[in-house]
Design an enzyme around this catalytic site. Structure first.
Site, PDB file in Angstrom:
ATOM      1  N   ASP A  26      43.492  39.818  49.002  1.00  0.00           N
ATOM      2  CA  ASP A  26      44.961  39.834  49.066  1.00  0.00           C
ATOM      3  C   ASP A  26      45.435  39.372  50.443  1.00  0.00           C
ATOM      4  OD1 ASP A  26      47.501  40.201  48.107  1.00  0.00           O
ATOM      5  OD2 ASP A  26      47.541  42.364  48.479  1.00  0.00           O
ATOM      6  N   TRP A  31      49.552  35.106  54.951  1.00  0.00           N
ATOM      7  CA  TRP A  31      48.803  34.298  55.927  1.00  0.00           C
ATOM      8  C   TRP A  31      49.505  32.948  56.124  1.00  0.00           C
ATOM      9  CZ3 TRP A  31      46.497  29.525  55.909  1.00  0.00           C
ATOM     10  CH2 TRP A  31      45.567  29.252  56.935  1.00  0.00           C
ATOM     11  N   HIS A  43      46.381  30.196  49.517  1.00  0.00           N
ATOM     12  CA  HIS A  43      45.421  30.258  48.403  1.00  0.00           C
ATOM     13  C   HIS A  43      44.296  29.250  48.621  1.00  0.00           C
ATOM     14  CE1 HIS A  43      48.125  32.946  46.498  1.00  0.00           C
ATOM     15  NE2 HIS A  43      48.997  32.050  46.084  1.00  0.00           N
ATOM     16  N   GLU A  73      49.116  40.610  35.836  1.00  0.00           N
ATOM     17  CA  GLU A  73      50.514  40.729  36.269  1.00  0.00           C
ATOM     18  C   GLU A  73      50.954  39.538  37.127  1.00  0.00           C
ATOM     19  OE1 GLU A  73      48.234  43.428  36.514  1.00  0.00           O
ATOM     20  OE2 GLU A  73      49.046  43.915  34.539  1.00  0.00           O
ATOM     21  N   LEU A 137      22.411  36.167  43.136  1.00  0.00           N
ATOM     22  CA  LEU A 137      23.693  36.877  43.241  1.00  0.00           C
ATOM     23  C   LEU A 137      24.448  36.608  41.950  1.00  0.00           C
ATOM     24  CD1 LEU A 137      25.908  38.284  45.210  1.00  0.00           C
ATOM     25  CD2 LEU A 137      26.844  35.990  45.342  1.00  0.00           C
ATOM     26  N   ILE A 198      45.104  49.824  43.864  1.00  0.00           N
ATOM     27  CA  ILE A 198      44.082  49.215  43.020  1.00  0.00           C
ATOM     28  C   ILE A 198      44.663  48.048  42.205  1.00  0.00           C
ATOM     29  CG2 ILE A 198      42.449  49.700  41.120  1.00  0.00           C
ATOM     30  CD1 ILE A 198      41.636  51.119  43.682  1.00  0.00           C
TER      31      ILE A 198
HETATM   32  C1  IPE Z   1      46.222  41.741  43.294  1.00  0.00           C
HETATM   33  O1  IPE Z   1      47.037  41.205  44.296  1.00  0.00           O
HETATM   34  C2  IPE Z   1      45.640  40.669  42.483  1.00  0.00           C
HETATM   35  C3  IPE Z   1      44.832  39.669  43.188  1.00  0.00           C
HETATM   36  C4  IPE Z   1      44.429  39.699  44.425  1.00  0.00           C
HETATM   37  C5  IPE Z   1      44.418  38.588  42.367  1.00  0.00           C
HETATM   38  P1  IPE Z   1      48.616  41.215  44.212  1.00  0.00           P
HETATM   39  O2  IPE Z   1      49.100  40.728  45.523  1.00  0.00           O
HETATM   40  O3  IPE Z   1      49.085  40.503  43.013  1.00  0.00           O
HETATM   41  O4  IPE Z   1      48.920  42.786  44.048  1.00  0.00           O
HETATM   42  P2  IPE Z   1      50.275  43.601  44.132  1.00  0.00           P
HETATM   43  O5  IPE Z   1      51.201  43.055  43.093  1.00  0.00           O
HETATM   44  O6  IPE Z   1      50.826  43.417  45.506  1.00  0.00           O
HETATM   45  O7  IPE Z   1      49.875  45.014  43.868  1.00  0.00           O
HETATM   46  C1  IPE Z   2      46.279  37.159  46.825  1.00  0.00           C
HETATM   47  O1  IPE Z   2      47.191  36.818  47.804  1.00  0.00           O
HETATM   48  C2  IPE Z   2      45.996  36.039  45.861  1.00  0.00           C
HETATM   49  C3  IPE Z   2      46.567  36.202  44.517  1.00  0.00           C
HETATM   50  C4  IPE Z   2      47.181  37.265  44.085  1.00  0.00           C
HETATM   51  C5  IPE Z   2      46.401  35.090  43.620  1.00  0.00           C
HETATM   52  P1  IPE Z   2      48.738  36.969  47.569  1.00  0.00           P
HETATM   53  O2  IPE Z   2      49.261  35.719  46.975  1.00  0.00           O
HETATM   54  O3  IPE Z   2      49.027  38.192  46.790  1.00  0.00           O
HETATM   55  O4  IPE Z   2      49.266  37.103  49.053  1.00  0.00           O
HETATM   56  P2  IPE Z   2      50.403  38.076  49.564  1.00  0.00           P
HETATM   57  O5  IPE Z   2      50.019  39.468  49.169  1.00  0.00           O
HETATM   58  O6  IPE Z   2      51.682  37.647  48.924  1.00  0.00           O
HETATM   59  O7  IPE Z   2      50.399  37.865  51.050  1.00  0.00           O
HETATM   60 MG    MG Z   3      49.425  40.114  47.306  1.00  0.00          MG
END
Ligand code: IPE
Ligand code: IPE
Ligand code: MG
Length: 265
Positions: A26, A31, A43, A73, A137, A198
């Site tokens: 996440d 970033w 990403h 989601e 792995l 989680i």
């Molecule tokens: C959780 O991250 C899913 C992934 C890293 C793929 P999110 O950034 O979507 O989670 P929430 O919505 O902040 O909990």
């Molecule tokens: C996690 O990074 C990657 C995915 C959920 C696909 P985020 O896109 O959730 O990054 P933040 O949380 O918005 O910084």
């Molecule tokens: Mg996120």
């Protein structure tokens, strides 16, 4: 299918290095934003981080790495970001599968894949087929995955296969239908990006996993933080319901692990 056992049915073996590491990657968007770049640049950078983390896991003897790439989601995000992520997934699979295979890595993708474009589904199937015999792995990518969805799909499939035993199903009956049946339960869970939740990741399998949260954003994650997480993991006392005294060498063996109850008979 190997039976890896269940932490709620029998106390698992505890090793110094986690056998199975699960990561919520996440913080990609933040970033990029910090650098005045579009979220999707984060990403892209995140894929490079994953490549390095896979190598670090192999060096450390981790056997299973499971990463959350796209949650059920995440479809709620702006359509441009969703479609960028889908294209990135296609590109990463096209570029990386051969390299995974050369490195003895088995690829698994878990989630509700029916919602993906046929091209992506074909790449996933081909990648899984090609790497199926590898065991150095096991890299599992959770894509359009949700923990609740996983439990429900497993229950529905079990119900279809064994309607006659409805009302008497056990954990062991359900286990083979869960998406992660090919792996033991995670020993260590890491979430980057500072959130301490989680987010509907492997909610069944994380029952007794050690949790580690770091503020570091996923594109900045590296082997040093991985080692910090493993170091923290090593210091934990994994009791699985027992007392500290019972864990000392020479302590009397615990009573039967699973007391008979109507729920786990
Ligand atoms: C959780 O991250 C899913 C992934 C890293 C793929 P999110 O950034 O979507 O989670 P929430 O919505 O902040 O909990
Ligand atoms: C996690 O990074 C990657 C995915 C959920 C696909 P985020 O896109 O959730 O990054 P933040 O949380 O918005 O910084
Ligand atoms: Mg996120």
């Amino acid at each position: 299918m190997a039976d890896f056992g269940s932490s709620t049915q029998a106390v698992p073996e505890v090793r110094d290095v986690p056998r199975h590491l699960a990561i919520i990657m996440d913080g990609n968007g933040r970033w990029a934003r910090k650098r005045f770049m579009p979220r999707v640049a984060g990403h892209k950078r995140g894929v490079e981080t994953l490549r390095r983390v896979i190598a670090a896991c192999i060096e450390r003897g981790i056997e299973f790495l499971t990463v959350f790439a796209f949650s059920s989601e995440n479809w709620r995000r702006p359509p441009e970001e969703v479609s960028f992520l889908m294209n990135l997934f296609v590109a990463a699979l096209s570029d990386e599968v051969a390299r995974l295979h050369e490195n003895g890595i088995r690829l698994k993708v878990v989630g509700d894949l029916g919602r993906f474009e046929p091209r992506l589904r074909e790449l996933i199937a081909a990648g899984e087929r090609q790497t199926d015999g590898n065991r150095r792995l096991t890299l599992t990518i959770a894509a359009n995955y949700g923990g609740r969805w996983d439990i429900l799909q497993a229950a529905n499939r079990l119900g279809q296969a064994h309607p006659e035993r409805c009302g008497q199903w056990t954990e062991a009956d359900l286990a083979p239908y869960l998406m992660m049946a090919h792996a033991p339960e995670p020993d260590l869970f890491i979430r980057t990006g500072g959130e301490e939740r989680i987010s509907n990741f492997m909610i069944w399998q994380l029952a007794y996993t050690e949790l580690y949260f770091t503020d570091r954003l996923w594109p900045d994650f590296d082997a040093r933080i991985l080692d910090a997480a493993i170091g923290s993991y090593r210091k934990r006392e994994r009791r699985f319901g027992r007392t500290s005294e019972q864990l000392r060498p020479g302590a009397a063996l615990s009573p039967p692990e699973v007391p008979a109850s109507p729920h786990n008979a």
